[in-house]
Design an enzyme around this catalytic site. Structure first.
Site, mmCIF file in Angstrom:
data_model
loop_
_atom_site.group_PDB
_atom_site.id
_atom_site.type_symbol
_atom_site.label_atom_id
_atom_site.label_comp_id
_atom_site.label_asym_id
_atom_site.label_seq_id
_atom_site.Cartn_x
_atom_site.Cartn_y
_atom_site.Cartn_z
ATOM 1 N N LYS A 77 -8.663 18.172 6.484
ATOM 2 C CA LYS A 77 -7.436 17.385 6.358
ATOM 3 C C LYS A 77 -7.732 15.958 6.817
ATOM 4 O O LYS A 77 -8.553 15.750 7.726
ATOM 5 C CB LYS A 77 -6.375 18.042 7.252
ATOM 6 C CG LYS A 77 -4.983 17.465 7.177
ATOM 7 C CD LYS A 77 -4.045 18.269 8.095
ATOM 8 C CE LYS A 77 -2.599 17.844 7.976
ATOM 9 N NZ LYS A 77 -1.692 18.674 8.788
ATOM 10 N N SER A 152 2.289 20.482 6.327
ATOM 11 C CA SER A 152 1.737 19.232 5.866
ATOM 12 C C SER A 152 0.286 19.323 5.401
ATOM 13 O O SER A 152 -0.194 18.407 4.736
ATOM 14 C CB SER A 152 1.818 18.197 6.996
ATOM 15 O OG SER A 152 1.027 18.586 8.103
ATOM 16 N N SER A 176 2.468 23.449 10.019
ATOM 17 C CA SER A 176 1.730 22.795 8.929
ATOM 18 C C SER A 176 0.472 23.498 8.426
ATOM 19 O O SER A 176 -0.082 23.091 7.414
ATOM 20 C CB SER A 176 1.375 21.367 9.327
ATOM 21 O OG SER A 176 2.487 20.545 9.102
HETATM 22 N N1 GLN Z 1 7.676 20.680 9.187
HETATM 23 C C1 GLN Z 1 7.362 20.182 10.455
HETATM 24 C C2 GLN Z 1 7.613 18.708 10.504
HETATM 25 O O1 GLN Z 1 7.922 18.170 9.497
HETATM 26 C C3 GLN Z 1 5.946 20.539 10.815
HETATM 27 C C4 GLN Z 1 4.909 19.513 10.566
HETATM 28 C C5 GLN Z 1 3.575 19.883 11.155
HETATM 29 O O2 GLN Z 1 3.333 20.984 11.603
HETATM 30 N N2 GLN Z 1 2.678 18.932 11.161
HETATM 31 O O3 GLN Z 1 7.533 18.099 11.513
#
Ligand code: GLN
Length: 494
Positions: A77, A152, A176
């Site tokens: 990532k 994400s 994410s």
């Molecule tokens: N959906 C969560 C957010 O938008 C998780 C994001 C993440 O784990 N990086 O913050």
């Protein structure tokens, strides 16, 4: 020969027996990446990858045992700092940032002589559950290109699912890794907070960030964890906790294992197909010898609200360093290059979602509101942690859905700032409590928002949650399940 979807153990054997070289394997995956139209990668580091593969082949040719991941390609990532290779966090403010050093995890994989294929697309600064907040456009779901991968770690989900890399590093702050793993039909592991070093990974919300990956199976996940986990002097939140030989301890049955099914995780509005598949998986776990019992975690409903306060607060302070001066400009170059170099202001360098979170966080932390919001949220967080600790006195692991729905349509998150909170409401509680969790494929279900490309529908993720540093327990349950089922062996036609 087809090398996509082979297990890491199989790849290891082929490399050791010299049935294939690391250069061939690397070129094979680079070829698949080139042909794919999923927008999974932001940077493909082809030249460096081939060089690393050559070095791996030399090592394999020399006498002695090879490290487990030697010569095996992977992708990361774009949150992981990679020396000499652009690292953008899918943002404009970092679109020309080239890190001068490697994240600890990248360094550990380098020590193995693993081959980095490139950097994966994601939600900008990991803010989101869709991939749609990326400055580089959304990643498409390999099972249905009109749908989102989840996020994400969107590119990580697409990459493993489409056979573009045998595994992919990701980060999980509030779901994410588990979310895209569920939507892309692969295994996604979110470590216990402090199990894996965060050093050199772009910070989102520091009390929640955990560094993990997506893989093709729990067995692969166990092997990778043995390599990347452990104490790091550069990250004081990593504990002096031994890293067991997880894969060696696996059993094919679940005799004597107690599994809790938290009733609050079967929320109203959940897709029927998702619920049905998860309950089928529970039956399978019982067949394997596990004893299941319904449990209650009443604070589950507050988790999302607590996250909505704590997460942006930490984001607003972490993103303060991107002031348009320190990052976003070329470090090396001629005088002429430097003349052309520009820095982006915060206004143009951050996307809408990052700005929203900076504003919310700054507001929540400001004098007069701190006690009303932040302090209160921290108190409720303590209750959530306590509640999990109580339940883990009675059961070994918890089993629940990873997401309330299968993958939604491209565009469904772009105009909905609440998308991430809804999609990750079943992932956020474990994040707040710093627990380990894994999402594994447990079947297919039809979406509630239109057609699916096949009659079976789209992948469903089964979430297994364990106590802090209880990775052996979640891996054991996931491994036994994958020995008895073949959902993790289904791959999209790409
Ligand atoms: N959906 C969560 C957010 O938008 C998780 C994001 C993440 O784990 N990086 O913050």
């Amino acid at each position: 020969m087809d090398f996509a979807y082979l297990s890491l153990t199989e790849l290891r054997e082929k490399l050791d027996k010299k049935e294939i070289s690391s250069v061939e394997l690397t070129k094979y995956f680079l070829g698949r990446i080139k042909k794919s139209d999923l927008n999974a990668f932001i940077t493909v580091s082809e030249e460096e990858a081939v060089q690393q593969a050559k070095a791996a082949d030399d090592f394999i040719a020399s006498p002695g045992e090879n490290p487990f991941l030697c010569g095996i390609p992977y992708a990361a990532k774009d949150m992981f700092l990679t020396k000499g290779i652009p690292t953008t966090a899918a943002s404009e403010i970092l679109d020309n940032y080239i890190p001068p050093y490697d994240a600890t995890v990248i360094g550990k994989l380098k020590d193995q002589k693993s081959v980095l294929l490139g950097k994966l697309n994601q939600d900008q600064f990991a803010h989101g559950s869709s991939g749609e907040t990326s400055a580089y456009g959304p990643t498409k779901n390999p099972w249905d290109k009109t749908r989102l991968t989840g996020g994400s770690s969107s590119g990580s989900g697409a990459s493993v699912s489409a056979g573009l890399s045998p595994f992919a590093l990701g980060t999980d702050t509030g779901g994410s890794i588990r979310n895209p793993a569920a939507h892309c039909g692969v295994t996604g592991y979110k470590p216990t907070y402090g199990r894996v070093s965060r050093y050199g990974v772009i910070a989102m919300a520091s009390s929640l960030d955990s560094i993990g990956f997506l893989s093709l199976s729990v067995e692969d996940a166990a092997h990778i964890t043995e390599i990347i986990a452990g104490q790091d002097p550069k990250d004081s939140t990593t504990g002096q906790v031994e890293v067991p030989a997880y894969a060696k301890n696996f059993k094919n049955n679940l005799n004597g294992v107690k599994i809790g099914i938290p009733k609050e995780y079967f929320i109203e509005g959940m897709e029927e197909g998702v619920k049905a598949k998860v309950l089928e998986a529970v039956k399978e776990l019982e067949k394997l010898g596990a004893q299941t019992v319904e449990v209650s975690l009443p604070t589950t409903r507050y988790a999302q609200m607590v996250y909505a306060i704590i997460c942006p607060s930490e984001i607003s302070s972490n993103l303060a360093r991107y002031d348009g001066i320190r990052y976003g400009h070329t470090v090396h170059g001629t005088a002429k290059d430097l003349m052309e170099v520009y820095t982006r202001s915060r206004a143009e360098g951050f996307g809408d979602e990052a700005k929203r979170r900076i504003m919310t966080g700054t507001y929540v932390l400001s004098a007069g509101y701190y006690d009303a919001y932040y302090k209160k949220a921290q108190k409720v967080r303590s209750l959530i942690i306590k509640e999990f600790a109580e339940v883990f006195k009675k059961v070994d692991v918890l089993v629940a859905p990873a997401t309330p729905s299968v993958a939604t349509k491209l565009g469904s998150a772009a105009d909905n700032p609440l998308h991430g909170y809804i999609a990750d409401q079943l992932n956020i509680p474990a994040s707040l409590a710093g627990l380990c969790a894994i999402s594994i494929p447990c079947g297919f279900a039809r979406p509630s928002d239109g057609d699916a490309p096949s009659l079976d529908g789209l992948p469903v993720g089964l979430q297994i949650i364990g106590p802090q540093f209880g990775e052996q327990k979640i891996f054991n349950v996931g491994y036994a399940y994958q020995q008895a089922t073949d959902w993790h062996k289904k791959h999209p036609l790409v």
